[in-house]
Design a protein around this motif. Structure first.
Motif, PDB file in Angstrom:
ATOM      1  N   TYR A 136      36.529 144.822  51.276  1.00  0.00           N
ATOM      2  CA  TYR A 136      37.390 144.887  52.460  1.00  0.00           C
ATOM      3  C   TYR A 136      36.684 145.584  53.619  1.00  0.00           C
ATOM      4  O   TYR A 136      36.693 145.107  54.769  1.00  0.00           O
ATOM      5  N   VAL A 137      36.078 146.732  53.337  1.00  0.00           N
ATOM      6  CA  VAL A 137      35.394 147.474  54.399  1.00  0.00           C
ATOM      7  C   VAL A 137      34.214 146.667  54.934  1.00  0.00           C
ATOM      8  O   VAL A 137      33.936 146.661  56.138  1.00  0.00           O
ATOM      9  N   THR A 138      33.522 145.968  54.055  1.00  0.00           N
ATOM     10  CA  THR A 138      32.422 145.109  54.490  1.00  0.00           C
ATOM     11  C   THR A 138      32.911 144.076  55.486  1.00  0.00           C
ATOM     12  O   THR A 138      32.266 143.816  56.518  1.00  0.00           O
ATOM     13  N   ALA A 139      34.069 143.485  55.215  1.00  0.00           N
ATOM     14  CA  ALA A 139      34.643 142.500  56.138  1.00  0.00           C
ATOM     15  C   ALA A 139      34.926 143.126  57.495  1.00  0.00           C
ATOM     16  O   ALA A 139      34.729 142.490  58.544  1.00  0.00           O
ATOM     17  N   GLN A 140      35.389 144.381  57.495  1.00  0.00           N
ATOM     18  CA  GLN A 140      35.670 145.044  58.762  1.00  0.00           C
ATOM     19  C   GLN A 140      34.381 145.367  59.525  1.00  0.00           C
ATOM     20  O   GLN A 140      34.360 145.362  60.757  1.00  0.00           O
ATOM     21  N   MET A 141      33.310 145.652  58.793  1.00  0.00           N
ATOM     22  CA  MET A 141      32.028 145.859  59.456  1.00  0.00           C
ATOM     23  C   MET A 141      31.545 144.566  60.115  1.00  0.00           C
ATOM     24  O   MET A 141      30.960 144.578  61.202  1.00  0.00           O
ATOM     25  N   VAL A 142      31.798 143.442  59.468  1.00  0.00           N
ATOM     26  CA  VAL A 142      31.484 142.139  60.061  1.00  0.00           C
ATOM     27  C   VAL A 142      32.274 141.965  61.355  1.00  0.00           C
ATOM     28  O   VAL A 142      31.742 141.529  62.387  1.00  0.00           O
ATOM     29  N   ALA A 143      33.568 142.320  61.303  1.00  0.00           N
ATOM     30  CA  ALA A 143      34.410 142.215  62.497  1.00  0.00           C
ATOM     31  C   ALA A 143      33.891 143.119  63.616  1.00  0.00           C
ATOM     32  O   ALA A 143      33.921 142.745  64.796  1.00  0.00           O
ATOM     33  N   ILE A 168      32.989 156.374  60.512  1.00  0.00           N
ATOM     34  CA  ILE A 168      32.671 157.291  59.409  1.00  0.00           C
ATOM     35  C   ILE A 168      32.721 158.738  59.903  1.00  0.00           C
ATOM     36  O   ILE A 168      33.208 159.635  59.208  1.00  0.00           O
ATOM     37  N   GLY A 169      32.280 158.939  61.130  1.00  0.00           N
ATOM     38  CA  GLY A 169      32.220 160.295  61.673  1.00  0.00           C
ATOM     39  C   GLY A 169      33.578 160.954  61.800  1.00  0.00           C
ATOM     40  O   GLY A 169      33.792 162.065  61.306  1.00  0.00           O
ATOM     41  N   TYR A 170      34.548 160.272  62.442  1.00  0.00           N
ATOM     42  CA  TYR A 170      35.837 160.948  62.628  1.00  0.00           C
ATOM     43  C   TYR A 170      36.634 160.996  61.337  1.00  0.00           C
ATOM     44  O   TYR A 170      37.458 161.898  61.141  1.00  0.00           O
ATOM     45  N   THR A 171      36.395 160.062  60.413  1.00  0.00           N
ATOM     46  CA  THR A 171      37.051 160.147  59.110  1.00  0.00           C
ATOM     47  C   THR A 171      36.510 161.329  58.317  1.00  0.00           C
ATOM     48  O   THR A 171      37.260 162.061  57.663  1.00  0.00           O
ATOM     49  N   MET A 332      38.956 149.798  63.278  1.00  0.00           N
ATOM     50  CA  MET A 332      38.811 151.199  62.893  1.00  0.00           C
ATOM     51  C   MET A 332      40.025 151.718  62.140  1.00  0.00           C
ATOM     52  O   MET A 332      39.897 152.494  61.186  1.00  0.00           O
ATOM     53  N   SER A 333      41.223 151.277  62.545  1.00  0.00           N
ATOM     54  CA  SER A 333      42.446 151.794  61.925  1.00  0.00           C
ATOM     55  C   SER A 333      42.560 151.379  60.471  1.00  0.00           C
ATOM     56  O   SER A 333      43.332 151.975  59.715  1.00  0.00           O
ATOM     57  N   THR A 334      41.818 150.374  60.067  1.00  0.00           N
ATOM     58  CA  THR A 334      41.810 149.963  58.661  1.00  0.00           C
ATOM     59  C   THR A 334      40.631 150.566  57.907  1.00  0.00           C
ATOM     60  O   THR A 334      40.782 151.048  56.787  1.00  0.00           O
ATOM     61  N   VAL A 335      39.465 150.546  58.517  1.00  0.00           N
ATOM     62  CA  VAL A 335      38.266 151.056  57.835  1.00  0.00           C
ATOM     63  C   VAL A 335      38.435 152.515  57.456  1.00  0.00           C
ATOM     64  O   VAL A 335      38.123 152.921  56.325  1.00  0.00           O
TER      65      VAL A 335
END
Length: 473
Positions: A136-143, A168-171, A332-335
């Motif tokens: 899932y996160v990989t898909a968001q990186m593609v987006a 990644i930083g603010y998380t 970002m709100s999903t990743v």
């Protein structure tokens, strides 16, 4: 420096400020992963919707509207039904159970009622979460890469890396509280964007009637929600598959933890109204943008670029910059939520509960931060390869998580005779049925969406095995 870049820098500065403001809550596991269970209803509502929709909403769903036309509105129907069912069947009972059992994660809740000395429930849940969340996160990186490329003409790989550094930083710094409050900012921006862009696109195409005439000239199927596709796909399968996209809303863990993080039951009651209304605007707006975009710009090589194309072509540069921020907000709100979900599975469920470490809560919360970074880096490396299209990639992860956890969560909250063997069978069966159907059967059965057999298998096994094993005891 262009206006778009300036807008982007201001937005990222706001996210950084929210992360620094939130960092005081990150010194315990409950604080880092659930903001201490103290969030108000408006944060819970917007965080739930922003997390659930992701880059799939603005790029994937608008692209779907562009590709199939009015049929994509069946997804709106399914999503609204799914989020309504999740709030009314699950949210309040889950909040109460998580509070009563001091649960921090979804595997905590699943295992809370049972004497599972082998940690099978928790172990299986962790394995499914890690596999699906990485996808899932990989898909968001593609987006992310597509968004930067579409708006700023940035190299795709550079876009993936730049976006990931901030996410990644603010998380890492602010944990769940930062994630939730940034979700509010991001959710409001998404709401405004999904009102403005489809409205401007319909207006530019000459109004709703002229837009439909244009689409009908391209293909009559584009203006008919009940059209039968050219590949002889049965109508009921097409509609059922679109509507079933909302099924996983009852089971994906990144949404379930939103219910657990609310301050109390009163906040849950208020949040569910806001959430359903906002989700309707989100999904209807995305589909309308894609449909109107097809009338204005037919023949795009990549349907999933229609939202950036509309933004750049219909708005001045400063508004286009804000709309880039809207797309990034959806991603970002999903990743960030997925990174925390995977991190909690490693630190809370595996290291603390299964292995049984005696390390302090603050030490474990620090470990959680480092694990968040590692998982994010893995997703970036995979995302740089630009695998498949966003819509298909997200749907596979979405259905796998929903099929694994949806039926068993409903069972735990509503079925008194549920057993640990029923939960194990339901999780494994739902997940495997979804994956097996996608891999070997979907193409031969007119593309029937894998969440349908996944949910059916999960429900039958959860209730069937529980009924059989409860009778023996």
């Amino acid at each position: 420096m262009s206006t778009t870049v300036t807008v982007l820098i201001v937005y990222l500065g706001i996210l950084a400020a929210l992360a620094l403001w939130s960092r005081r809550e990150t010194h315990s596991l409950s604080g880092y992963y659930l903001a201490g269970k103290k969030l108000p209803y408006w944060v819970v509502a917007f965080s739930t919707n922003a997390t659930g929709e992701s880059g799939w909403l603005l790029l994937g769903l608008s692209g779907m509207g562009y590709a199939v036309g009015m049929q994509a509105y069946w997804v709106v129907v399914g999503e609204v039904i799914g989020i309504f069912a999740s709030w009314w069947l699950i949210s309040r009972r889950l909040k109460k159970l998580s509070d009563d059992t001091d649960s921090i994660t979804v595997p905590d809740v699943l295992a809370a009622k049972f004497e599972d000395k082998w940690h099978l429930i928790r172990g299986i849940a962790v394995a499914i979460i890690l596999v699906m969340v990485t996808t899932y996160v990989t898909a968001q990186m593609v987006a992310t890469g597509k968004a930067f490329s579409g708006y700023l003409n940035m190299d795709y790989r550079t876009g993936v890396i730049v976006g990931s550094v901030f996410i990644i930083g603010y998380t890492f710094i602010g944990g769940y509280k930062a994630v939730s409050y940034t979700d509010v900012v991001q959710g409001v921006l998404m709401l405004l964007g999904l009102i403005a862009v489809p409205a401007a696109a319909v207006y530019a195409s000459g109004g709703w009637g002229e837009m439909q005439n244009n689409l009908a000239l391209q293909s009559p199927a584009l203006v008919d929600m009940f059209a039968v596709s050219g590949n002889a796909r049965p109508l009921w399968i097409a509609i059922a598959s679109f509507v079933a996209i909302g099924l996983p809303l009852m089971g994906v863990p990144q949404l379930l933890v939103r219910f657990m993080s609310a301050r109390d039951d009163t906040e849950i009651k208020k949040a569910r109204i806001v959430s359903v209304v906002v989700l309707f605007v989100f999904t209807a707006g995305a589909v309308t943008a894609g449909v109107a975009g097809r009338a204005l710009f037919p023949g795009l090589d990549d349907a999933e670029t229609i939202f950036p194309v509309l933004s750049n072509q219909l708005f001045p540069e400063i508004i286009s910059g804000l709309l880039l921020v809207v797309v990034l907000s959806a991603i970002m709100s999903t990743v960030d939520s997925l990174l925390l979900l995977a991190s909690s599975s490693v630190v809370r469920d595996t290291y603390q509960k299964i292995i049984g470490t005696g390390k302090s809560d603050e030490t474990l919360s620090n470990y959680g931060k480092y694990v968040t970074v590692v998982i994010g880096i893995i997703a970036v490396v995979l995302g740089i390869q630009e695998p498949r299209v966003i819509f298909d990639f997200v749907l596979a992860s979405w259905s796998g998580l929903g099929s694994a956890f949806g039926p068993v969560m409903v069972g735990i909250l509503h079925y008194r005779r549920i057993t640990w063997m029923g939960v194990v069978a339901g999780m494994l069966g739902g997940f495997l049925a979804s994956v097996v159907w996608l891999t070997w059967f979907k193409a031969d059965y007119f593309g029937l969406y894998e969440a349908i057999p996944g949910f059916l298998a999960g429900a039958v096994l959860t209730y069937g095995v529980s009924w059989l094993t409860s009778r023996k005891n």
